[in-house]
Structure formats: structure tokens, C-alpha cells
Scaffold this active site. Sequence first.
Site, short mmCIF file in Angstrom:
data_model
loop_
_atom_site.label_atom_id
_atom_site.label_comp_id
_atom_site.label_asym_id
_atom_site.label_seq_id
_atom_site.Cartn_x
_atom_site.Cartn_y
_atom_site.Cartn_z
N ASP A 20 72.92 61.98 -15.68
CA ASP A 20 72.18 61.56 -14.50
C ASP A 20 71.13 62.66 -14.26
O ASP A 20 71.24 63.74 -14.86
CB ASP A 20 73.18 61.47 -13.32
CG ASP A 20 72.49 61.44 -11.99
OD1 ASP A 20 71.65 60.54 -11.80
OD2 ASP A 20 72.76 62.32 -11.13
N ASP A 22 68.98 63.40 -10.77
CA ASP A 22 68.98 64.03 -9.44
C ASP A 22 70.37 64.53 -9.07
O ASP A 22 71.33 63.75 -9.03
CB ASP A 22 68.52 63.01 -8.38
CG ASP A 22 67.07 62.64 -8.56
OD1 ASP A 22 66.23 63.26 -7.91
OD2 ASP A 22 66.79 61.76 -9.39
O1 M1P Z 1 68.90 58.39 -9.02
C1 M1P Z 1 69.02 57.86 -7.75
C2 M1P Z 1 67.90 58.27 -6.84
O2 M1P Z 1 67.77 59.68 -6.82
C3 M1P Z 1 66.80 60.14 -5.94
O3 M1P Z 1 67.12 59.66 -4.67
P1 M1P Z 1 66.73 60.35 -3.27
O4 M1P Z 1 65.26 60.35 -3.18
O5 M1P Z 1 67.43 59.47 -2.29
O6 M1P Z 1 67.29 61.75 -3.28
C4 M1P Z 1 65.44 59.63 -6.32
O7 M1P Z 1 65.05 60.16 -7.55
C5 M1P Z 1 65.48 58.14 -6.39
O8 M1P Z 1 64.24 57.72 -6.88
C6 M1P Z 1 66.60 57.66 -7.27
O9 M1P Z 1 66.68 56.28 -7.21
#
Ligand code: M1P
Length: 247
Positions: A20, A22
Site C-alpha cells: 500500500d 499512504d
Molecule cells: O489509498 C487510500 C487513500 O489514501 C489517501 O487518502 P487521504 O487523502 O484520505 O489521506 C489518498 O492518497 C487518497 O487519494 C487515497 O484514496
Amino acid sequence: MVLLVPKIKMVTNKINFLFDIDGTLTPSRSKIDMRFKDFFLKWMQNKSVYLVTGSDKEKTIEQVGIEIWQKVKKSYQSCGNAVYEKGNLIRKLDFIITEKLEKYLTDLLNKSLWQEKYSVHIDQRIGLINFSTIGRNCPTEARKRYYEWDKKNKEREFICKKVEKEFPFLEASIGGEISIDIYPKGKNKAQVLDEIIGPIIFFGDRCEEGGNDYPIVQRLNREEKKREYTIYNVSNFNETWEILRKI
Ligand code: M1P
């Protein structure tokens, strides 16, 4: 870090490494740490590495850099609903927001108890809709405030349940800190397991029920009896780094 299932023998050239992004390779919606990037680029040589994220291609490249993105075997964007190989889009799901869903999300946005709002609440990606009540254009400090508020108030969990109840053919899950991902039922991250053959080591930060890494965990634990796999539920990229140093 929680090692959910330690089941794999370490023959690294045969293992598929799934990451993954983020919260796992980078802080949420931020760029990868430069020292970790150097390490990762060396580490990934001669290994089968895949990215599996809810995010789109543009955000992923901005975060991990074009080199990593192009060097991985495949990059599964939009939870596997847009698939890239060596920079080329090789498969995509056509899923566009309907008027009814847009109206429903706008209604939830207007009723949200979170008052500090920025723009871009609905982000149409290839095969996925990302929805955020604070808005994707929020500054970092506001993002942190929302994330802490949401931990207590569980707004995103509530919204996911509401969307799935109102639209039974859709699935909604929590990915990063401020938003949720919405896609057709079953078109979640677990779909990538259909085409990755052999042992898997998966790294994710949202492995709990309701998180967008959960379908991978659930499917490996429940259905993939013959497959060797290990799941690392990490809390940040430093944990991922620490584990990779040992592999
Ligand atoms: O991978 C899931 C989500 O991760 C991030 O989410 P957030 O902005 O809520 O922290 C972003 O990269 C989002 O685009 C992605 O869907």
C-alpha cells in the site's frame, strides 16, 4: 507493527511483495522520505514488487516518484481498478458517479458535523470515487485536525455504512486520513490477488475491518489456503523500512 500471519519461507526471488502507499511507504498524501526512497530503489532490484493503492496515478507518482512507479511490476491504482505496467495503462474499470450518488454524497457533506471545509469533496478517479467532507484541498494542519476528530467521531465509518446501505451494489472503505474510497461491490484491493501467482508478502496500514487493505487480508486469511503469505500491518513507513532491512 502487527504481524498478522507469519507463514512464509524467505526465498525472496519467488515472493511477490505488495505495498500500500499512504501510511505504508509514505506519510498520507506526502512524499516518500528521500533516504527511504534510496533504500527502496536498491532493495527492490530483482524482486517482484507491486503497488496497491486507492490513489490515482498522478498522486502516486507525486508521492513515490516516477522511478519507483515505473520499476514496479504493476501499479494497481484506484484499488486495482486502474492497472499500470511500465507506465502504461493496461486495464481499467469504467465506473462513473451517478446523479443519485452525487446528490447523496453532497447531502452527507452538507450534514457533516465537521465545519472546516475546503474544496474537492468528490474526486472521480478511474474506477473509483474518493469522497472527503473536509475536502482534498485542505492544508496539512487541517488534515491532521480532521484525522484526530474522525478517530473520535467516526464520521468516515458512518459514511461508509450509509453509502453501502443506500447503494447495495457499492462498497466503501477508509484509506488514508481524510477520505473514503467508493467502488462497485467486490472491486476492492483483493482483486489483485486474482492475477498475482505465488507467495505474497503484503504491507498495509489499513488492515482492520472497514479499512481499504482489509479485503486483501480477509481474502488471504479466509480463502487462500494453498498460498504462502505474510501480512505486515504497519503504522508508518519507518516500520516498513525496518522490516525490509531484515528481508
Ligand atoms: O489509498 C487510500 C487513500 O489514501 C489517501 O487518502 P487521504 O487523502 O484520505 O489521506 C489518498 O492518497 C487518497 O487519494 C487515497 O484514496
